[in-house]
Scaffold this motif. Sequence first.
Motif, PDB file in Angstrom:
ATOM      1  N   ASN A  74     -16.784  31.667  27.289  1.00 16.68           N
ATOM      2  CA  ASN A  74     -18.199  31.760  27.685  1.00 16.68           C
ATOM      3  C   ASN A  74     -19.004  30.621  27.072  1.00 16.68           C
ATOM      4  O   ASN A  74     -19.841  30.010  27.740  1.00 16.68           O
ATOM      5  N   ARG A  75     -18.725  30.361  25.801  1.00 10.94           N
ATOM      6  CA  ARG A  75     -19.447  29.301  25.096  1.00 10.94           C
ATOM      7  C   ARG A  75     -19.184  27.939  25.739  1.00 10.94           C
ATOM      8  O   ARG A  75     -20.069  27.107  25.845  1.00 10.94           O
ATOM      9  N   ASN A  76     -17.941  27.741  26.177  1.00 12.33           N
ATOM     10  CA  ASN A  76     -17.560  26.437  26.733  1.00 12.33           C
ATOM     11  C   ASN A  76     -17.687  26.369  28.254  1.00 12.33           C
ATOM     12  O   ASN A  76     -17.227  25.410  28.879  1.00 12.33           O
ATOM     13  N   ASN A  77     -18.262  27.433  28.812  1.00 11.54           N
ATOM     14  CA  ASN A  77     -18.508  27.450  30.252  1.00 11.54           C
ATOM     15  C   ASN A  77     -17.244  27.239  31.097  1.00 11.54           C
ATOM     16  O   ASN A  77     -17.246  26.475  32.054  1.00 11.54           O
ATOM     17  N   GLN A  78     -16.197  27.920  30.696  1.00 12.62           N
ATOM     18  CA  GLN A  78     -14.937  27.828  31.441  1.00 12.62           C
ATOM     19  C   GLN A  78     -14.712  29.118  32.222  1.00 12.62           C
ATOM     20  O   GLN A  78     -15.427  30.095  32.031  1.00 12.62           O
ATOM     21  N   LYS A  79     -13.709  29.080  33.088  1.00  9.65           N
ATOM     22  CA  LYS A  79     -13.344  30.297  33.818  1.00  9.65           C
ATOM     23  C   LYS A  79     -12.015  30.808  33.295  1.00  9.65           C
ATOM     24  O   LYS A  79     -11.090  30.031  33.071  1.00  9.65           O
ATOM     25  N   LEU A  80     -11.954  32.114  33.098  1.00  8.80           N
ATOM     26  CA  LEU A  80     -10.733  32.712  32.535  1.00  8.80           C
ATOM     27  C   LEU A  80     -10.203  33.799  33.462  1.00  8.80           C
ATOM     28  O   LEU A  80     -10.963  34.600  34.000  1.00  8.80           O
ATOM     29  N   ALA A  81      -8.889  33.780  33.665  1.00  9.75           N
ATOM     30  CA  ALA A  81      -8.248  34.844  34.440  1.00  9.75           C
ATOM     31  C   ALA A  81      -6.955  35.259  33.743  1.00  9.75           C
ATOM     32  O   ALA A  81      -6.446  34.534  32.884  1.00  9.75           O
ATOM     33  N   VAL A  82      -6.471  36.433  34.116  1.00 10.39           N
ATOM     34  CA  VAL A  82      -5.170  36.873  33.617  1.00 10.39           C
ATOM     35  C   VAL A  82      -4.291  37.258  34.796  1.00 10.39           C
ATOM     36  O   VAL A  82      -4.784  37.657  35.848  1.00 10.39           O
ATOM     37  N   SER A  83      -2.991  37.127  34.601  1.00 15.62           N
ATOM     38  CA  SER A  83      -2.044  37.578  35.622  1.00 15.62           C
ATOM     39  C   SER A  83      -0.820  38.165  34.939  1.00 15.62           C
ATOM     40  O   SER A  83      -0.597  37.944  33.744  1.00 15.62           O
ATOM     41  N   GLY A  84      -0.078  38.931  35.719  1.00 18.93           N
ATOM     42  CA  GLY A  84       1.194  39.444  35.225  1.00 18.93           C
ATOM     43  C   GLY A  84       1.105  40.700  34.366  1.00 18.93           C
ATOM     44  O   GLY A  84       2.119  41.153  33.833  1.00 18.93           O
ATOM     45  N   LEU A  85      -0.093  41.269  34.256  1.00 11.90           N
ATOM     46  CA  LEU A  85      -0.220  42.488  33.451  1.00 11.90           C
ATOM     47  C   LEU A  85       0.324  43.684  34.226  1.00 11.90           C
ATOM     48  O   LEU A  85       0.130  43.785  35.427  1.00 11.90           O
TER      49      LEU A  85
END
Lengths: 121, 163
Positions: A74-85
């Motif tokens: 959030n601080r670095n203004n990036q996008k985060l996703a997860v897969s494989g859970l």
Amino acid sequence: MLEDELNVSIRDRDGVAIIDLVGDVTTFAEEKINSAYAQVNEKGARAILLNFRQNDYINSAGIAILIGIVTEVNRNNQKLAVSGLSQHFQKIFRMVGLAQYIDIYQDEEEAVKGFAATATQ
Amino acid sequence: MPVAHGQVNKSMTLSNSDAETPDRIVELRLPSRLGYEKVAMDAAASLARRMGFNGDRVEALRTALAEAVTNAIEHGNERDSAMKVLVVLIVRPDELVVSVADQGLKPLDHDQTTHIPNIEETLHKSDKGGWGIWLIRELMDEVEFSTAPSGGNQVRMVIHLEQ
């Protein structure tokens, strides 16, 4: 034997920085996950995917590490996703509220497509 | 202060009303070293599957037990590997009762066992933890915190077998 059972590696696919997490995500994972994030961040990653594999054990200490990553993202203004859970851990992520900050995809393929779709929006 | 072994064995019993026939009880004594919770998780999961719990419920049990045992190791026994964590699994026709007791160097207070964490607040705090006991309460059908005869913390969790 029972402690540190996680392998972390980094790769790039179609502009997505993929952090592969194979094994347990517990308190022992902290340094490995944080350093993998620091590396992709340093390379200027905008889209980051935490790709879980063979994770039959993620505990609350692991969740705390991931919340730390969300704070950084959030601080670095990036996008985060997860897969494989697994279904169970997808449910846990939703219960905790992580799903508000992280897009959850079934697998890597779907996640990479998802990133591409949001980039063109 | 280290506790003599004889004393450990004598004191590591559970206080509850789960008087059962001994052939339905599994007891595990784990060293207070992180990682050993996985042994308890595997044992409980194996038992639960044989009782007929479905995959989701077995996973819920694994997570709840992991949290209970890691709490006992980290907080109750302060990672002193000479101290034991006692896990007792009691099989009943319609439920599985799981009790976890530590040797209580650090008792849990009421706030710790009833705290409901919030992710939005957590994002701004340096301590991102505090999810364990809440997860146990969310995932199990009955949860009760008490003091074990050893003076340690004890958590008793029940998961019902849905017919």
